[in-house]
Design a protein around this motif. Structure first.
Motif, PDB file in Angstrom:
ATOM      1  N   VAL A 118       0.853  -1.180   0.000  1.00  0.00           N
ATOM      2  CA  VAL A 118       0.000   0.000   0.000  1.00  0.00           C
ATOM      3  C   VAL A 118       0.893   1.236   0.000  1.00  0.00           C
ATOM      4  N   ASP A 119       0.661   2.123  -0.968  1.00  0.00           N
ATOM      5  CA  ASP A 119       1.451   3.347  -1.085  1.00  0.00           C
ATOM      6  C   ASP A 119       0.814   4.521  -0.359  1.00  0.00           C
ATOM      7  N   GLU A 120      -0.496   4.465  -0.177  1.00  0.00           N
ATOM      8  CA  GLU A 120      -1.204   5.546   0.499  1.00  0.00           C
ATOM      9  C   GLU A 120      -2.480   4.995   1.118  1.00  0.00           C
ATOM     10  N   LEU A 121      -2.777   5.449   2.330  1.00  0.00           N
ATOM     11  CA  LEU A 121      -4.039   5.120   2.991  1.00  0.00           C
ATOM     12  C   LEU A 121      -4.886   6.382   3.019  1.00  0.00           C
ATOM     13  N   GLN A 122      -6.138   6.277   2.597  1.00  0.00           N
ATOM     14  CA  GLN A 122      -7.088   7.370   2.713  1.00  0.00           C
ATOM     15  C   GLN A 122      -8.232   6.844   3.564  1.00  0.00           C
ATOM     16  N   ILE A 123      -8.211   7.202   4.836  1.00  0.00           N
ATOM     17  CA  ILE A 123      -9.210   6.700   5.769  1.00  0.00           C
ATOM     18  C   ILE A 123     -10.196   7.816   6.067  1.00  0.00           C
ATOM     19  N   CYS A 124     -11.449   7.600   5.688  1.00  0.00           N
ATOM     20  CA  CYS A 124     -12.499   8.568   5.977  1.00  0.00           C
ATOM     21  C   CYS A 124     -13.147   8.165   7.298  1.00  0.00           C
ATOM     22  N   VAL A 125     -12.862   8.944   8.334  1.00  0.00           N
ATOM     23  CA  VAL A 125     -13.380   8.662   9.673  1.00  0.00           C
ATOM     24  C   VAL A 125     -14.677   9.457   9.847  1.00  0.00           C
ATOM     25  N   HIS A 126     -15.740   8.733  10.119  1.00  0.00           N
ATOM     26  CA  HIS A 126     -17.053   9.350  10.305  1.00  0.00           C
ATOM     27  C   HIS A 126     -17.309   9.607  11.781  1.00  0.00           C
ATOM     28  N   PRO A 127     -18.043  10.669  12.108  1.00  0.00           N
ATOM     29  CA  PRO A 127     -18.276  11.033  13.499  1.00  0.00           C
ATOM     30  C   PRO A 127     -19.359  10.174  14.153  1.00  0.00           C
ATOM     31  N   VAL A 128     -19.050   8.898  14.248  1.00  0.00           N
ATOM     32  CA  VAL A 128     -19.962   7.953  14.884  1.00  0.00           C
ATOM     33  C   VAL A 128     -19.123   6.885  15.583  1.00  0.00           C
ATOM     34  N   VAL A 129     -19.574   6.477  16.755  1.00  0.00           N
ATOM     35  CA  VAL A 129     -18.971   5.351  17.458  1.00  0.00           C
ATOM     36  C   VAL A 129     -19.931   4.186  17.257  1.00  0.00           C
ATOM     37  N   ALA A 130     -19.489   3.194  16.519  1.00  0.00           N
ATOM     38  CA  ALA A 130     -20.361   2.076  16.148  1.00  0.00           C
ATOM     39  C   ALA A 130     -20.610   1.123  17.318  1.00  0.00           C
ATOM     40  N   GLY A 131     -19.615   0.939  18.154  1.00  0.00           N
ATOM     41  CA  GLY A 131     -19.779   0.048  19.295  1.00  0.00           C
ATOM     42  C   GLY A 131     -19.485  -1.401  19.005  1.00  0.00           C
ATOM     43  N   SER A 132     -19.744  -1.844  17.788  1.00  0.00           N
ATOM     44  CA  SER A 132     -19.424  -3.222  17.397  1.00  0.00           C
ATOM     45  C   SER A 132     -19.367  -3.288  15.884  1.00  0.00           C
ATOM     46  N   GLY A 133     -18.731  -4.337  15.394  1.00  0.00           N
ATOM     47  CA  GLY A 133     -18.598  -4.535  13.959  1.00  0.00           C
ATOM     48  C   GLY A 133     -17.168  -4.894  13.605  1.00  0.00           C
ATOM     49  N   ARG A 134     -16.931  -5.047  12.335  1.00  0.00           N
ATOM     50  CA  ARG A 134     -15.610  -5.448  11.846  1.00  0.00           C
ATOM     51  C   ARG A 134     -14.619  -4.298  11.994  1.00  0.00           C
ATOM     52  N   LEU A 135     -13.545  -4.559  12.718  1.00  0.00           N
ATOM     53  CA  LEU A 135     -12.497  -3.569  12.904  1.00  0.00           C
ATOM     54  C   LEU A 135     -11.506  -3.663  11.755  1.00  0.00           C
ATOM     55  N   LEU A 136     -11.131  -2.522  11.217  1.00  0.00           N
ATOM     56  CA  LEU A 136     -10.250  -2.511  10.054  1.00  0.00           C
ATOM     57  C   LEU A 136      -8.893  -3.136  10.334  1.00  0.00           C
ATOM     58  N   PHE A 137      -8.239  -2.756  11.403  1.00  0.00           N
ATOM     59  CA  PHE A 137      -6.845  -3.145  11.606  1.00  0.00           C
ATOM     60  C   PHE A 137      -6.657  -4.355  12.520  1.00  0.00           C
ATOM     61  N   ASN A 138      -7.630  -5.233  12.566  1.00  0.00           N
ATOM     62  CA  ASN A 138      -7.563  -6.406  13.437  1.00  0.00           C
ATOM     63  C   ASN A 138      -6.412  -7.348  13.128  1.00  0.00           C
ATOM     64  N   ASN A 139      -6.087  -7.554  11.881  1.00  0.00           N
ATOM     65  CA  ASN A 139      -5.136  -8.611  11.509  1.00  0.00           C
ATOM     66  C   ASN A 139      -3.812  -8.108  10.961  1.00  0.00           C
ATOM     67  N   ILE A 140      -3.397  -6.937  11.385  1.00  0.00           N
ATOM     68  CA  ILE A 140      -2.070  -6.440  10.983  1.00  0.00           C
ATOM     69  C   ILE A 140      -1.019  -7.302  11.663  1.00  0.00           C
ATOM     70  N   GLN A 141      -0.031  -7.736  10.891  1.00  0.00           N
ATOM     71  CA  GLN A 141       0.980  -8.644  11.426  1.00  0.00           C
ATOM     72  C   GLN A 141       2.089  -7.942  12.187  1.00  0.00           C
ATOM     73  N   GLU A 142       2.405  -6.721  11.786  1.00  0.00           N
ATOM     74  CA  GLU A 142       3.470  -6.007  12.482  1.00  0.00           C
ATOM     75  C   GLU A 142       3.200  -4.511  12.440  1.00  0.00           C
ATOM     76  N   ARG A 143       3.920  -3.802  13.226  1.00  0.00           N
ATOM     77  CA  ARG A 143       3.763  -2.351  13.342  1.00  0.00           C
ATOM     78  C   ARG A 143       3.985  -1.676  11.988  1.00  0.00           C
ATOM     79  N   ASN A 144       3.113  -0.734  11.664  1.00  0.00           N
ATOM     80  CA  ASN A 144       3.217   0.061  10.452  1.00  0.00           C
ATOM     81  C   ASN A 144       3.267   1.528  10.859  1.00  0.00           C
ATOM     82  N   GLU A 145       4.361   2.188  10.564  1.00  0.00           N
ATOM     83  CA  GLU A 145       4.452   3.616  10.850  1.00  0.00           C
ATOM     84  C   GLU A 145       4.007   4.381   9.619  1.00  0.00           C
ATOM     85  N   LEU A 146       3.197   5.414   9.866  1.00  0.00           N
ATOM     86  CA  LEU A 146       2.621   6.191   8.783  1.00  0.00           C
ATOM     87  C   LEU A 146       2.895   7.672   9.007  1.00  0.00           C
ATOM     88  N   LYS A 147       2.920   8.404   7.903  1.00  0.00           N
ATOM     89  CA  LYS A 147       3.096   9.855   7.957  1.00  0.00           C
ATOM     90  C   LYS A 147       1.813  10.494   7.446  1.00  0.00           C
TER      91      LYS A 147
END
Length: 187
Positions: free
Chosen positions: A134-163
């Protein structure tokens, strides 16, 4: 070499289930414009089938919401490459099954694509991040707390530093965070 851009909506608590938020016309317009700039979008089977069940029908039977209709047209027109071990036939126009393994398909696209391309499936985003593709992440964060559901970053294998390279704020309170990986390995 063209970029692979991961673009996805998510709630404030990291849920990427489409039922957790309701993008407004301004957000849909943003994604319509983004899709028109791309050469293709990559999907996994689950997201593809979810999209295939909705957007083509909206193209055939437009709603009263012009921004939604415009997005339907854009997503219908962009080439879609689907990664699946179970599907062998796709109905949605401009769709094709990936011919290579994920890693090889993406490296080929980076070399031959005439424009940047996107990935919009949560599972594929994580797989591609784990492969450092992945060369770029564009994450659109909506002003809602869902409380449950599929989490995006659940299965990351190692630390990813981003700018953080840019932000875009919508009148609804949604915000797109544009990130690039720091010190991504050369391929």
């Amino acid at each position: 070499m063209k970029k692979l851009i991961a673009a996805i909506n998510m709630s404030l608590d990291g849920v990427c289930d489409h039922t957790a938020m309701a993008p407004d016309g301004e957000v849909h317009q943003h994604y319509t414009d983004l899709l028109k700039e791309g050469s293709a979008i990559l999907y996994g089977r689950i997201t593809y089938q979810l999209m295939e069940d909705f957007w083509p029908n909206l193209v055939k039977n437009p709603s009263d919401n012009q921004a939604l209709n415009d997005f339907a047209e854009a997503i219908n027109e962009i080439p879609k490459i689907v990664f699946s071990h179970t599907l062998n036939h796709l109905e949605w126009e401009n769709s094709s099954l990936a011919q290579k393994a994920l890693h090889d398909e993406v490296l080929t696209l980076k070399q031959i694509a005439d424009r940047d391309f996107f990935v919009g499936s949560p599972g594929l985003i994580i797989s591609l991040m784990n492969l450092n593709l992945v060369d770029e992440l564009q994450i659109c964060v909506h002003p809602v707390v869902a409380g449950s559901g599929r989490l995006l970053f659940n299965n990351i294998q190692e630390r990813n530093e981003l700018k953080l390279v840019k932000t875009k704020i919508f009148s609804s309170g949604a915000i797109i965070l544009y990130y690039e990986p720091i010190n991504a390995p050369e391929l």
